[in-house]
Design an enzyme around this catalytic site. Structure first.
Site, PDB file in Angstrom:
ATOM      1  N   HIS A 239       0.856  -1.197   0.000  1.00 32.65           N
ATOM      2  CA  HIS A 239       0.000   0.000   0.000  1.00 32.65           C
ATOM      3  C   HIS A 239       0.889   1.243   0.000  1.00 32.65           C
ATOM      4  O   HIS A 239       1.938   1.254   0.656  1.00 32.65           O
ATOM      5  CB  HIS A 239      -0.924  -0.008   1.222  1.00 32.65           C
ATOM      6  CG  HIS A 239      -1.993   1.032   1.105  1.00 32.65           C
ATOM      7  ND1 HIS A 239      -1.750   2.361   1.339  1.00 32.65           N
ATOM      8  CD2 HIS A 239      -3.291   0.942   0.741  1.00 32.65           C
ATOM      9  CE1 HIS A 239      -2.874   3.042   1.129  1.00 32.65           C
ATOM     10  NE2 HIS A 239      -3.817   2.205   0.760  1.00 32.65           N
TER      11      HIS A 239
ATOM     12  N   GLU B 107      -3.948   1.189  -7.527  1.00 35.40           N
ATOM     13  CA  GLU B 107      -4.264   2.328  -6.669  1.00 35.40           C
ATOM     14  C   GLU B 107      -3.346   3.500  -7.008  1.00 35.40           C
ATOM     15  O   GLU B 107      -2.225   3.581  -6.481  1.00 35.40           O
ATOM     16  CB  GLU B 107      -4.027   1.949  -5.204  1.00 35.40           C
ATOM     17  CG  GLU B 107      -4.936   0.882  -4.680  1.00 35.40           C
ATOM     18  CD  GLU B 107      -5.279   1.169  -3.226  1.00 35.40           C
ATOM     19  OE1 GLU B 107      -6.470   1.154  -2.912  1.00 35.40           O
ATOM     20  OE2 GLU B 107      -4.381   1.449  -2.427  1.00 35.40           O
TER      21      GLU B 107
HETATM   22  P1  PGA Z   1      -9.576   5.771  -0.027  1.00 33.83           P
HETATM   23  O1  PGA Z   1      -8.400   4.739   0.314  1.00 33.83           O
HETATM   24  O2  PGA Z   1     -10.714   4.963  -0.533  1.00 33.83           O
HETATM   25  O3  PGA Z   1      -9.866   6.434   1.295  1.00 33.83           O
HETATM   26  O4  PGA Z   1      -9.035   6.704  -1.044  1.00 33.83           O
HETATM   27  C1  PGA Z   1      -8.100   3.722  -0.572  1.00 33.83           C
HETATM   28  C2  PGA Z   1      -6.870   3.037  -0.089  1.00 33.83           C
HETATM   29  O5  PGA Z   1      -5.978   3.689   0.444  1.00 33.83           O
HETATM   30  O6  PGA Z   1      -6.735   1.843  -0.196  1.00 33.83           O
END
Ligand code: PGA
Length: 248
Positions: free
Chosen positions: A94, A166
């Protein structure tokens, strides 16, 4: 589709347990609707939450693990321990972990291997920064992230692997790429992995600022296998809207 609820460190241990007790029935009801939930609370809550959702379809996932299997690694949690408490998934790579714990994709590749050795499904986050996007370097950045992972697992007998696309700039910002951009990137990631790991089935999720406001758009993306949700995953009403959205 896979719906990963990433609670980060937004709640304390007791708050997480309380949320699960209060929303257990509702979440179980929503999970029957073609949506498979993977709830990722803090390490300290994993075992209790596993017990709360015992005999349901809801699985738990950790938010990180050690690249080492055992040994003198103060402060770390092994994939083996996660397996022993019934954890079948683990988010790794992440962007918050990469930044705050100064982690690189060689370590993430080792974590992938450690998890696979314990039969835990890694959910591997990849994504470009704003700067990389602006310089048109998104695919170069993704290839650089994917390569060490492919090298590490190429000779392992892996059946399925989950990636979460992401974009770093989308996380927590309220901004998302266009649905067409997510589609193109999902397609590219799947193709890259089909070429480099032809035996492995690949799932690609999208994560970054998903909410009830944009889910209709995101639900339409062809070949996307699910979502990784941060902030909106703390609110059962938001989860309900996300799950029940039929797309545009
Ligand atoms: P968010 O986070 O939906 O608050 O943008 C997503 C993530 O960090 O996995």
């Amino acid at each position: 589709m896979e719906i990963v609820l990433n609670w980060k460190m937004e709640k304390s241990h007791l708050e997480e347990i309380l949320w699960c007790k209060e929303n257990k029935e509702e979440l179980i009801k929503l999970s029957t609707n073609n949506h498979f939930f993977i709830l990722c609370p803090s390490f300290t809550s994993l075992q209790t939450i596993k017990e709360i959702f015992d005999k349901s379809e809801i699985e738990i996932g950790a938010q990180n693990c050690s690249q080492y299997l055992l040994g003198s690694h103060t402060g770390q949690v092994s994939a083996k321990s996660l397996k022993e408490i019934g954890c079948l998934y683990c988010i790794i790579g992440h962007s918050e972990t990469r930044t705050e714990l100064n982690e690189n994709y060689y370590q993430i590749a080792k974590k992938t291997k450690a998890l696979i050795s314990q039969h835990i499904n890694p959910i591997i986050c990849i994504g470009e920064t704003r700067e990389e996007k602006d310089k048109n370097l998104t695919l170069d950045a993704l290839a650089q992230q994917l390569e060490p992972i492919v090298q590490e697992i190429i000779n392992l007998n892996v059946k399925e692997i989950i990636f979460a696309y992401e974009p770093v700039w989308a996380i927590g910002s309220g901004n998302t790429p266009l649905a067409s951009e997510i589609y193109e990137i999902t397609k590219w990631v799947k193709m890259y992995l089909k070429v480099t790991l032809p035996e492995v089935k690949t799932k690609v999720l999208y994560g970054g600022s998903i909410s009830s406001r944009n889910i209709d758009e995101l639900k339409n993306i062809f070949d996307l296998d699910g979502f990784l949700i941060g902030k909106a995953s703390l609110d059962i009403q938001e989860i309900k809207k996300i799950v029940t959205s039929k797309g545009k």
